[in-house]
Write a protein that holds these residues in place. Structure first.
Motif, PDB file in Angstrom:
ATOM      1  N   ALA A   1      45.401  33.607  42.914  1.00  0.00           N
ATOM      2  CA  ALA A   1      44.097  33.680  43.256  1.00  0.00           C
ATOM      3  C   ALA A   1      44.007  34.843  44.446  1.00  0.00           C
ATOM      4  CB  ALA A   1      43.410  32.595  43.781  1.00  0.00           C
ATOM      5  N   ALA A   2      44.684  34.624  45.345  1.00  0.00           N
ATOM      6  CA  ALA A   2      44.556  35.567  46.636  1.00  0.00           C
ATOM      7  C   ALA A   2      45.089  36.941  46.174  1.00  0.00           C
ATOM      8  CB  ALA A   2      45.539  34.862  47.654  1.00  0.00           C
TER       9      ALA A   2
ATOM     10  N   LEU B   1      40.897  26.124  37.922  1.00  0.00           N
ATOM     11  CA  LEU B   1      41.720  27.276  37.479  1.00  0.00           C
ATOM     12  C   LEU B   1      40.766  28.431  37.348  1.00  0.00           C
ATOM     13  CD1 LEU B   1      44.781  26.035  36.069  1.00  0.00           C
ATOM     14  CD2 LEU B   1      44.912  26.841  38.273  1.00  0.00           C
ATOM     15  N   LEU B   2      39.852  28.093  36.324  1.00  0.00           N
ATOM     16  CA  LEU B   2      38.916  29.122  35.722  1.00  0.00           C
ATOM     17  C   LEU B   2      37.823  29.575  36.944  1.00  0.00           C
ATOM     18  CD1 LEU B   2      38.070  30.839  33.299  1.00  0.00           C
ATOM     19  CD2 LEU B   2      36.378  29.046  32.624  1.00  0.00           C
ATOM     20  N   ALA B   3      37.632  28.809  37.893  1.00  0.00           N
ATOM     21  CA  ALA B   3      36.911  29.205  38.864  1.00  0.00           C
ATOM     22  C   ALA B   3      37.281  30.203  39.830  1.00  0.00           C
ATOM     23  CB  ALA B   3      36.329  27.996  39.724  1.00  0.00           C
ATOM     24  N   ASP B   4      38.688  30.356  39.729  1.00  0.00           N
ATOM     25  CA  ASP B   4      39.518  31.431  40.271  1.00  0.00           C
ATOM     26  C   ASP B   4      40.043  32.552  39.633  1.00  0.00           C
ATOM     27  OD1 ASP B   4      39.406  30.308  42.984  1.00  0.00           O
ATOM     28  OD2 ASP B   4      41.145  29.013  42.744  1.00  0.00           O
TER      29      ASP B   4
ATOM     30  N   THR C   1      39.913  40.763  37.665  1.00  0.00           N
ATOM     31  CA  THR C   1      38.960  39.564  37.184  1.00  0.00           C
ATOM     32  C   THR C   1      39.493  38.456  36.569  1.00  0.00           C
ATOM     33  OG1 THR C   1      37.696  41.434  36.571  1.00  0.00           O
ATOM     34  CG2 THR C   1      36.850  39.385  35.867  1.00  0.00           C
ATOM     35  N   TYR C   2      40.414  38.471  35.715  1.00  0.00           N
ATOM     36  CA  TYR C   2      41.186  37.290  34.886  1.00  0.00           C
ATOM     37  C   TYR C   2      42.793  37.360  35.067  1.00  0.00           C
ATOM     38  CZ  TYR C   2      36.397  35.995  33.209  1.00  0.00           C
ATOM     39  OH  TYR C   2      35.230  35.684  33.181  1.00  0.00           O
ATOM     40  N   SER C   3      43.344  36.357  35.211  1.00  0.00           N
ATOM     41  CA  SER C   3      44.793  36.234  35.153  1.00  0.00           C
ATOM     42  C   SER C   3      45.156  35.114  33.913  1.00  0.00           C
ATOM     43  CB  SER C   3      45.799  35.967  36.289  1.00  0.00           C
ATOM     44  OG  SER C   3      45.628  37.167  37.040  1.00  0.00           O
ATOM     45  N   VAL C   4      45.969  35.369  33.083  1.00  0.00           N
ATOM     46  CA  VAL C   4      46.582  34.294  32.108  1.00  0.00           C
ATOM     47  C   VAL C   4      47.594  33.734  32.632  1.00  0.00           C
ATOM     48  CG1 VAL C   4      47.183  33.934  29.708  1.00  0.00           C
ATOM     49  CG2 VAL C   4      45.405  35.643  30.028  1.00  0.00           C
ATOM     50  N   ASN C   5      47.539  32.502  32.695  1.00  0.00           N
ATOM     51  CA  ASN C   5      48.679  31.408  33.044  1.00  0.00           C
ATOM     52  C   ASN C   5      49.504  31.072  32.063  1.00  0.00           C
ATOM     53  OD1 ASN C   5      50.254  29.720  35.291  1.00  0.00           O
ATOM     54  ND2 ASN C   5      49.205  28.070  34.057  1.00  0.00           N
ATOM     55  N   LEU C   6      50.643  31.400  31.928  1.00  0.00           N
ATOM     56  CA  LEU C   6      51.482  30.914  30.817  1.00  0.00           C
ATOM     57  C   LEU C   6      52.641  29.967  31.440  1.00  0.00           C
ATOM     58  CD1 LEU C   6      52.308  34.867  29.647  1.00  0.00           C
ATOM     59  CD2 LEU C   6      50.693  33.101  28.872  1.00  0.00           C
ATOM     60  N   PRO C   7      52.434  28.651  31.044  1.00  0.00           N
ATOM     61  CA  PRO C   7      53.602  27.559  31.123  1.00  0.00           C
ATOM     62  C   PRO C   7      54.765  27.838  30.395  1.00  0.00           C
ATOM     63  CG  PRO C   7      51.814  26.537  30.004  1.00  0.00           C
ATOM     64  CD  PRO C   7      51.317  28.176  30.294  1.00  0.00           C
TER      65      PRO C   7
END
Length: 284
Positions: free
Chosen positions: A40-41, A77-80, A49-55
């Protein structure tokens, strides 16, 4: 709008330990603390604006547990600005039920990592997961090409990818690392132009070396700018997705690199965000 289509986060309690282990194996220094707070930082600093997190599921035991954890954190997570995908392992017996559950929860896609899962992409176990995900409208993003820390075998070669495309015909198929990491000649000659998306994660340099770690044989094989441009334009810049592989590349530096690499303004806008916005179904 800038969208980073390929990032990773780990729980705060283990992120330092995980990054040290993976960083030393790859010889690459991470750019964040590896947790959602670090991503987020980094996004704020880079103007993303958005990042896609991939587990990445390295065992069948992780599938339901990690997906449960991500579903519980989804709104936080979406709030960040972090959009999380779900994960799947090709040996998970109830993969259909799990994929249906992810769809009901509003998850947009899944990540598969043939190298970490030690299963070739054209194995029936992989193909049936990809086919089911496609039927459900999920995006399937796969690690494509040599893995920097597991380079004994290419579990997702260009030939395997082409076989899956022909047999399964997935509609929302994303190949990480510009289609096949470290196999750029094959990408340019055989894969560019195929009906898939390519993400740019970890594909342009420089890479920051982990201190006092002997680099592996593939640790510095990144695309030259002119080669990136040739591949991107042959493939079609409307199917290239900006991605960094954070925490393994600094997002701010990656954004800056895309202003210097030789893309037109229109190409930059497509790659940096518009292509991903459409694929993810996000509003402008």
């Amino acid at each position: 709008m800038i969208i980073d289509f390929h990032t990773h986060t780990f729980p705060e309690s283990i992120s330092k330990r995980v990054l040290e282990k993976l960083g030393k194996a790859a010889g690459v220094l991470p750019a964040t603390n590896g947790a959602a707070s670090g991503l987020a930082a980094s996004m704020k600093e880079a103007g993303i604006t958005y990042s896609v997190n991939l587990p990445v599921m390295t065992s069948i035991e992780q599938v339901s547990a990690v997906n449960n954890n991500l579903l519980n954190q989804k709104e936080t997570l979406l709030a960040d600005g972090i959009l999380t995908f779900g994960g799947m392992h090709p040996d998970y017996e109830n993969y259909r039920d799990e994929l249906h559950r992810l769809v009901r929860a509003g998850i947009k896609g899944i990540k598969l990592h043939p190298a970490y899962q030690r299963v070739d992409l054209d194995d029936i176990r992989m193909k049936r997961v990809i086919a089911c995900a496609s039927e459900l409208g999920l995006i399937t993003l796969i690690h494509a090409g040599i893995d920097i820390g597991l380079y004994d075998h290419n579990y997702s070669s260009v030939a395997q990818i082409l076989a899956v495309i022909k047999e399964v015909q997935p509609e929302k198929f994303v190949l990480a690392h510009m289609g096949n990491w470290a196999c750029w000649d094959e990408v340019e000659s055989d894969l560019a132009g195929a009906p898939v998306f390519l993400d740019t994660a970890f594909s342009i340099g420089p890479l920051d070396a982990y201190p006092d770690v002997l680099a592996g044989p593939y640790s510095r094989v990144v695309l030259e700018d002119k080669t990136f441009l040739r591949i991107a334009r042959k493939h079609g810049t409307e199917r290239i997705l900006f991605a960094t592989d954070s925490p393994w590349q600094p997002q701010k530096r990656y954004v800056k690199r895309f202003s210097e690499i030789g893309l037109t303004k229109e190409e930059q806008e497509r790659i940096l965000g518009e292509n991903a916005r459409k694929l993810l179904g996000l509003k402008k």
